[in-house]
Design an enzyme around this catalytic site. Structure first.
Site, mmCIF file in Angstrom:
data_model
loop_
_atom_site.group_PDB
_atom_site.id
_atom_site.type_symbol
_atom_site.label_atom_id
_atom_site.label_comp_id
_atom_site.label_asym_id
_atom_site.label_seq_id
_atom_site.Cartn_x
_atom_site.Cartn_y
_atom_site.Cartn_z
ATOM 1 N N GLU A 293 -8.680 0.196 -2.895
ATOM 2 C CA GLU A 293 -9.576 0.244 -1.733
ATOM 3 C C GLU A 293 -10.546 1.398 -1.961
ATOM 4 O O GLU A 293 -10.131 2.496 -2.353
ATOM 5 C CB GLU A 293 -8.777 0.513 -0.462
ATOM 6 C CG GLU A 293 -7.833 -0.603 -0.089
ATOM 7 C CD GLU A 293 -6.997 -0.240 1.127
ATOM 8 O OE1 GLU A 293 -7.193 0.845 1.709
ATOM 9 O OE2 GLU A 293 -6.131 -1.040 1.477
ATOM 10 N N HIS B 49 0.863 6.326 1.661
ATOM 11 C CA HIS B 49 1.683 7.283 2.420
ATOM 12 C C HIS B 49 2.595 8.123 1.518
ATOM 13 O O HIS B 49 2.982 9.227 1.884
ATOM 14 C CB HIS B 49 2.552 6.555 3.440
ATOM 15 C CG HIS B 49 1.810 6.169 4.700
ATOM 16 N ND1 HIS B 49 0.456 6.307 4.853
ATOM 17 C CD2 HIS B 49 2.263 5.656 5.869
ATOM 18 C CE1 HIS B 49 0.109 5.885 6.062
ATOM 19 N NE2 HIS B 49 1.190 5.484 6.703
ATOM 20 N N THR C 72 -8.201 3.670 8.063
ATOM 21 C CA THR C 72 -9.447 2.901 8.072
ATOM 22 C C THR C 72 -9.629 2.245 9.440
ATOM 23 O O THR C 72 -8.806 1.442 9.854
ATOM 24 C CB THR C 72 -9.404 1.815 6.968
ATOM 25 O OG1 THR C 72 -8.952 2.418 5.770
ATOM 26 C CG2 THR C 72 -10.768 1.201 6.764
ATOM 27 N N ASN D 23 0.854 -1.198 0.000
ATOM 28 C CA ASN D 23 0.000 0.000 0.000
ATOM 29 C C ASN D 23 0.889 1.247 0.000
ATOM 30 O O ASN D 23 1.692 1.443 0.910
ATOM 31 C CB ASN D 23 -0.905 -0.035 1.248
ATOM 32 C CG ASN D 23 -1.859 1.143 1.281
ATOM 33 O OD1 ASN D 23 -1.451 2.282 1.077
ATOM 34 N ND2 ASN D 23 -3.111 0.890 1.550
ATOM 35 N N ARG E 274 -7.546 12.808 0.326
ATOM 36 C CA ARG E 274 -6.476 13.353 1.177
ATOM 37 C C ARG E 274 -5.083 12.874 0.782
ATOM 38 O O ARG E 274 -4.106 13.505 1.110
ATOM 39 C CB ARG E 274 -6.736 13.044 2.649
ATOM 40 C CG ARG E 274 -6.551 11.593 3.016
ATOM 41 C CD ARG E 274 -6.504 11.410 4.508
ATOM 42 N NE ARG E 274 -7.790 11.568 5.125
ATOM 43 C CZ ARG E 274 -8.175 10.902 6.223
ATOM 44 N NH1 ARG E 274 -7.351 10.071 6.806
ATOM 45 N NH2 ARG E 274 -9.362 11.075 6.737
ATOM 46 N N HIS F 223 -3.614 -4.531 7.819
ATOM 47 C CA HIS F 223 -3.736 -3.408 8.759
ATOM 48 C C HIS F 223 -2.841 -3.620 9.977
ATOM 49 O O HIS F 223 -3.026 -4.571 10.721
ATOM 50 C CB HIS F 223 -5.171 -3.142 9.209
ATOM 51 C CG HIS F 223 -5.428 -1.667 9.385
ATOM 52 N ND1 HIS F 223 -4.935 -0.968 10.441
ATOM 53 C CD2 HIS F 223 -6.053 -0.767 8.589
ATOM 54 C CE1 HIS F 223 -5.271 0.302 10.306
ATOM 55 N NE2 HIS F 223 -5.940 0.458 9.178
ATOM 56 N N GLU G 95 -10.755 -9.591 3.266
ATOM 57 C CA GLU G 95 -9.499 -9.172 3.890
ATOM 58 C C GLU G 95 -9.781 -8.988 5.378
ATOM 59 O O GLU G 95 -10.563 -8.118 5.765
ATOM 60 C CB GLU G 95 -8.990 -7.858 3.280
ATOM 61 C CG GLU G 95 -7.706 -7.390 3.956
ATOM 62 C CD GLU G 95 -7.074 -6.177 3.287
ATOM 63 O OE1 GLU G 95 -7.268 -5.973 2.070
ATOM 64 O OE2 GLU G 95 -6.365 -5.434 4.003
ATOM 65 N N ARG H 98 -9.778 7.943 -1.502
ATOM 66 C CA ARG H 98 -10.767 8.355 -0.508
ATOM 67 C C ARG H 98 -11.670 9.446 -1.075
ATOM 68 O O ARG H 98 -11.260 10.214 -1.940
ATOM 69 C CB ARG H 98 -10.056 8.874 0.753
ATOM 70 C CG ARG H 98 -9.241 7.829 1.475
ATOM 71 C CD ARG H 98 -8.645 8.413 2.744
ATOM 72 N NE ARG H 98 -9.672 8.697 3.719
ATOM 73 C CZ ARG H 98 -9.919 7.957 4.795
ATOM 74 N NH1 ARG H 98 -9.187 6.897 5.063
ATOM 75 N NH2 ARG H 98 -10.879 8.279 5.620
ATOM 76 N N HIS I 134 -5.788 3.579 -1.900
ATOM 77 C CA HIS I 134 -7.140 3.891 -1.434
ATOM 78 C C HIS I 134 -7.502 5.275 -1.973
ATOM 79 O O HIS I 134 -6.880 6.266 -1.596
ATOM 80 C CB HIS I 134 -7.131 3.893 0.108
ATOM 81 C CG HIS I 134 -8.468 4.104 0.740
ATOM 82 N ND1 HIS I 134 -8.651 4.038 2.097
ATOM 83 C CD2 HIS I 134 -9.698 4.385 0.222
ATOM 84 C CE1 HIS I 134 -9.925 4.258 2.388
ATOM 85 N NE2 HIS I 134 -10.582 4.489 1.264
HETATM 86 N N1 PXP Z 1 -5.832 -3.021 4.230
HETATM 87 C C1 PXP Z 1 -6.767 -2.040 4.275
HETATM 88 C C2 PXP Z 1 -8.156 -2.375 3.856
HETATM 89 C C3 PXP Z 1 -6.423 -0.732 4.668
HETATM 90 O O1 PXP Z 1 -7.376 0.224 4.687
HETATM 91 C C4 PXP Z 1 -5.088 -0.441 5.016
HETATM 92 C C5 PXP Z 1 -4.706 0.948 5.397
HETATM 93 O O2 PXP Z 1 -4.827 1.789 4.312
HETATM 94 C C6 PXP Z 1 -4.155 -1.490 4.951
HETATM 95 C C7 PXP Z 1 -4.549 -2.778 4.580
HETATM 96 C C8 PXP Z 1 -2.717 -1.269 5.281
HETATM 97 O O3 PXP Z 1 -2.580 -0.974 6.632
HETATM 98 P P1 PXP Z 1 -1.181 -0.494 7.181
HETATM 99 O O4 PXP Z 1 -0.880 0.811 6.516
HETATM 100 O O5 PXP Z 1 -1.392 -0.389 8.658
HETATM 101 O O6 PXP Z 1 -0.182 -1.552 6.803
#
Ligand code: PXP
Length: 236
Positions: free
Chosen positions: A70, A10, A101, A7, A49, A190, A151, A45, A43
């Site tokens: 996402e 960031h 999330t 992901n 953001r 997550h 997930e 959003r 994602h």
């Molecule tokens: N899976 C989903 C559905 C998420 O919303 C996120 C955060 O954007 C992640 C995985 C990744 O989480 P983390 O950034 O804590 O690794």
């Protein structure tokens, strides 16, 4: 061995901090793939953001592995998804005030909305996953509304320590078994990091892990390719 979805939200967060053009998530995605990422997760959003529509549209053309989008059950975002056609869509809950999330999707309480979103995405040829807490009731409904994958939200497991963490792992394992019994693919994500990922990666039939924060945090210090390569080694 589970596949690793990296992901890169960031990277866009950092760019948006200055409303400039760098760092570019498109470059980050290419480097993550060079480090061994099996997929790129972003994602889009409603409040835009971090990831922008431009990022999604370019990544839709440049990601060489698999693109996992996402998104919330929002008509505008669903429309964009059906235009860009990512390989996979993961439906998530979304609240504007949250930092990330929080919690899983309440498919039990929003059955009709989620079912219509799944139908629309599947009709466009996109595989649909639902981001759910390890809650057996929610998982049953996910299968009923036609989700192809779940997930599991690993946030509580990731925050816990010692025996408490082991209890959360047991809950994830039980939920994972039910997901597989119902014929859906098992994903998780997550809060997973270099310290807590291995037991989750070893869960039976774990197909996909989506990891963002810990890899991006490490990438800032050691570089994207190495950060992704080290995570791949751990989950294998
Ligand atoms: N899976 C989903 C559905 C998420 O919303 C996120 C955060 O954007 C992640 C995985 C990744 O989480 P983390 O950034 O804590 O690794």
């Amino acid at each position: 061995m589970p596949v690793l979805g990296v992901n890169i939200d960031h990277v866009a967060t950092l760019r948006e901090a200055r409303k400039t053009y760098e760092p570019d998530p498109i470059c980050a995605a290419a480097l993550a793939e060079l480090g061994g990422a099996d997929g790129i997760t972003i994602h889009l959003r409603e409040d835009r953001r971090h990831i922008q529509e431009r990022d999604l549209r370019i990544l839709g053309q440049t990601v060489a592995t698999r693109l996992n989008l996402e998104l919330a059950c929002d008509q505008e975002i669903l429309q964009i998804a059906c235009e860009v056609l990512p390989d996979q869509a993961t439906l998530v809950p979304e609240r504007r005030e949250e930092i990330t999330t929080e919690g899983g999707l309440d498919v039990l309480g929003n059955r009709g909305v989620v079912q219509r979103a799944i139908q629309r995405l599947k009709h466009a040829g996109i595989t649909v996953s639902l981001f759910l807490a390890p809650d057996l009731e929610q998982i049953e409904v996910a299968a009923e509304v036609g989700a192809q994958a779940v997930e599991l939200h690993t946030g509580q497991y990731a925050l816990a320590k010692g025996d408490d963490q082991r209890r959360h792992l047991d809950t994830l394992v039980e939920a994972g078994l039910r997901i597989r019994q119902l014929g859906m693919a098992l994903h998780a994500g997550h809060g997973l990091n270099y310290q807590n990922v291995v037991p989750v990666a070893r869960m039976a039939d774990m197909h996909e892990l989506n990891i963002g924060h810990s890899i991006m945090a490490r990438a800032i210090l050691v570089g994207m390719e190495r950060a992704v390569r080290e995570m791949k080694q751990l989950i294998g």
